[in-house]
Design a protein around this motif. Structure first.
Motif, PDB file in Angstrom:
ATOM      1  N   THR A 105       0.828  -1.204   0.000  1.00 46.45           N
ATOM      2  CA  THR A 105       0.000   0.000   0.000  1.00 46.45           C
ATOM      3  C   THR A 105       0.862   1.255   0.000  1.00 46.45           C
ATOM      4  N   VAL A 106       1.928   1.253   0.801  1.00 45.38           N
ATOM      5  CA  VAL A 106       2.847   2.399   0.822  1.00 45.38           C
ATOM      6  C   VAL A 106       3.444   2.600  -0.561  1.00 45.38           C
ATOM      7  N   SER A 107       3.837   1.514  -1.225  1.00 46.61           N
ATOM      8  CA  SER A 107       4.447   1.633  -2.558  1.00 46.61           C
ATOM      9  C   SER A 107       3.473   2.221  -3.572  1.00 46.61           C
ATOM     10  N   MET A 108       2.190   1.966  -3.389  1.00 52.29           N
ATOM     11  CA  MET A 108       1.175   2.490  -4.313  1.00 52.29           C
ATOM     12  C   MET A 108       0.770   3.921  -3.974  1.00 52.29           C
ATOM     13  N   GLU A 109       0.669   4.226  -2.677  1.00 49.63           N
ATOM     14  CA  GLU A 109       0.143   5.518  -2.245  1.00 49.63           C
ATOM     15  C   GLU A 109       1.216   6.579  -1.972  1.00 49.63           C
ATOM     16  N   GLN A 110       2.340   6.154  -1.423  1.00 49.72           N
ATOM     17  CA  GLN A 110       3.421   7.094  -1.087  1.00 49.72           C
ATOM     18  C   GLN A 110       4.770   6.432  -1.366  1.00 49.72           C
ATOM     19  N   PRO A 111       5.091   6.190  -2.632  1.00 53.45           N
ATOM     20  CA  PRO A 111       6.321   5.466  -2.973  1.00 53.45           C
ATOM     21  C   PRO A 111       7.600   6.121  -2.453  1.00 53.45           C
ATOM     22  N   GLU A 112       7.571   7.424  -2.252  1.00 55.45           N
ATOM     23  CA  GLU A 112       8.755   8.117  -1.734  1.00 55.45           C
ATOM     24  C   GLU A 112       9.064   7.712  -0.284  1.00 55.45           C
ATOM     25  N   MET A 113       8.093   7.106   0.405  1.00 55.73           N
ATOM     26  CA  MET A 113       8.272   6.673   1.796  1.00 55.73           C
ATOM     27  C   MET A 113       8.637   5.194   1.923  1.00 55.73           C
ATOM     28  N   SER A 127      16.129  -6.079  14.483  1.00 54.04           N
ATOM     29  CA  SER A 127      17.046  -5.372  15.379  1.00 54.04           C
ATOM     30  C   SER A 127      16.484  -5.275  16.795  1.00 54.04           C
ATOM     31  N   ARG A 128      15.207  -4.950  16.890  1.00 58.88           N
ATOM     32  CA  ARG A 128      14.622  -4.703  18.210  1.00 58.88           C
ATOM     33  C   ARG A 128      13.727  -5.832  18.701  1.00 58.88           C
ATOM     34  N   ASP A 129      13.572  -6.888  17.897  1.00 55.37           N
ATOM     35  CA  ASP A 129      12.760  -8.046  18.277  1.00 55.37           C
ATOM     36  C   ASP A 129      11.338  -7.625  18.657  1.00 55.37           C
ATOM     37  N   GLU A 130      10.744  -6.769  17.803  1.00 49.45           N
ATOM     38  CA  GLU A 130       9.377  -6.297  18.016  1.00 49.45           C
ATOM     39  C   GLU A 130       8.449  -6.931  16.983  1.00 49.45           C
ATOM     40  N   ASP A 131       7.188  -6.888  17.285  1.00 49.90           N
ATOM     41  CA  ASP A 131       6.172  -7.501  16.436  1.00 49.90           C
ATOM     42  C   ASP A 131       6.002  -6.766  15.105  1.00 49.90           C
ATOM     43  N   ILE A 132       5.747  -7.541  14.045  1.00 49.37           N
ATOM     44  CA  ILE A 132       5.374  -6.959  12.742  1.00 49.37           C
ATOM     45  C   ILE A 132       4.121  -7.624  12.192  1.00 49.37           C
ATOM     46  N   THR A 133       3.385  -8.339  13.053  1.00 48.26           N
ATOM     47  CA  THR A 133       2.206  -9.054  12.571  1.00 48.26           C
ATOM     48  C   THR A 133       0.903  -8.350  12.905  1.00 48.26           C
ATOM     49  N   GLU A 134       0.873  -7.620  13.989  1.00 53.34           N
ATOM     50  CA  GLU A 134      -0.335  -6.920  14.412  1.00 53.34           C
ATOM     51  C   GLU A 134      -0.401  -5.548  13.747  1.00 53.34           C
ATOM     52  N   TYR A 135      -1.602  -5.130  13.392  1.00 50.58           N
ATOM     53  CA  TYR A 135      -1.763  -3.860  12.682  1.00 50.58           C
ATOM     54  C   TYR A 135      -1.234  -2.666  13.466  1.00 50.58           C
ATOM     55  N   GLN A 136      -1.449  -2.633  14.782  1.00 50.59           N
ATOM     56  CA  GLN A 136      -0.970  -1.496  15.567  1.00 50.59           C
ATOM     57  C   GLN A 136       0.558  -1.443  15.550  1.00 50.59           C
ATOM     58  N   SER A 137       1.222  -2.592  15.490  1.00 44.77           N
ATOM     59  CA  SER A 137       2.686  -2.625  15.414  1.00 44.77           C
ATOM     60  C   SER A 137       3.165  -2.067  14.080  1.00 44.77           C
ATOM     61  N   ILE A 138       2.473  -2.423  13.030  1.00 42.04           N
ATOM     62  CA  ILE A 138       2.848  -1.969  11.694  1.00 42.04           C
ATOM     63  C   ILE A 138       2.592  -0.467  11.553  1.00 42.04           C
ATOM     64  N   LEU A 139       1.458  -0.026  12.061  1.00 44.25           N
ATOM     65  CA  LEU A 139       1.134   1.398  11.966  1.00 44.25           C
ATOM     66  C   LEU A 139       2.084   2.254  12.785  1.00 44.25           C
ATOM     67  N   ALA A 140       2.706   1.677  13.812  1.00 38.79           N
ATOM     68  CA  ALA A 140       3.655   2.435  14.629  1.00 38.79           C
ATOM     69  C   ALA A 140       4.864   2.895  13.818  1.00 38.79           C
ATOM     70  N   VAL A 141       5.197   2.190  12.744  1.00 37.43           N
ATOM     71  CA  VAL A 141       6.357   2.583  11.941  1.00 37.43           C
ATOM     72  C   VAL A 141       6.078   3.796  11.076  1.00 37.43           C
ATOM     73  N   SER A 142       4.825   4.087  10.807  1.00 37.82           N
ATOM     74  CA  SER A 142       4.494   5.193   9.916  1.00 37.82           C
ATOM     75  C   SER A 142       4.351   6.517  10.651  1.00 37.82           C
ATOM     76  N   VAL A 143       4.436   6.490  11.963  1.00 37.49           N
ATOM     77  CA  VAL A 143       4.279   7.702  12.770  1.00 37.49           C
ATOM     78  C   VAL A 143       5.569   8.493  12.789  1.00 37.49           C
TER      79      VAL A 143
END
Length: 143
Positions: A105-113, A127-143
């Motif tokens: 979705t990022v590649s389609m909507e905001q490829p520069e990001m 690196s940090r052994d954090e979750d990447i499966t839950e939506y809230q974890s994934i959305l945390a990277v875009s903040v």
């Protein structure tokens, strides 16, 4: 003025530490190597299933080798790569489908990001052994 850059497509999945290494090297040297890097998030689980292959970590000898190789690659490429504590439970079994959907979705909507967000997701898992499966974890990277 030299020749026009050649286009190089990198198909990658954040579940793969080897993809991260390739990603970092290509991003680091794209200008020196005169390439135009096009990032293509791709679900590796689908490729493995369709090809009949198993992930390297699921093949006993390859899995053992990965645990020895990762620290060496981390040092050589200067990428903060660490094997997650529960590598098989968290990383392999849960997979990366939600993270890869997000990156698509990022590649389609905001490829520069895409480069920044991809790197941050890799940092979370490798690196940090954090979750990447839950939506809230994934959305945390875009903040």
């Amino acid at each position: 003025m030299g020749p026009a850059p050649r286009i190089l497509e990198l198909f990658y999945d954040v579940l793969s530490p080897y993809s991260w290494l390739g990603f970092e090297v290509l991003c680091r040297y794209q200008h020196l190597w005169n390439i135009k890097l096009q990032l293509r998030p791709t679900l590796i689980a689908g490729i493995m299933k369709d090809s009949g292959n198993q992930p390297p970590a699921m093949v006993p000898r390859k899995g053992q080798y990965i645990f020895k190789e990762i620290p060496l690659l981390k040092q050589f490429f200067q990428v903060p790569l660490n094997i997650p504590k529960d590598f098989f439970g968290e990383t392999v079994k849960k997979g990366s489908i939600n993270a890869m959907r997000f990156l698509t979705t990022v590649s389609m909507e905001q490829p520069e990001m895409l480069e920044k967000v991809s790197r941050e997701i890799w940092m979370r898992v490798w690196s940090r052994d954090e979750d990447i499966t839950e939506y809230q974890s994934i959305l945390a990277v875009s903040v």
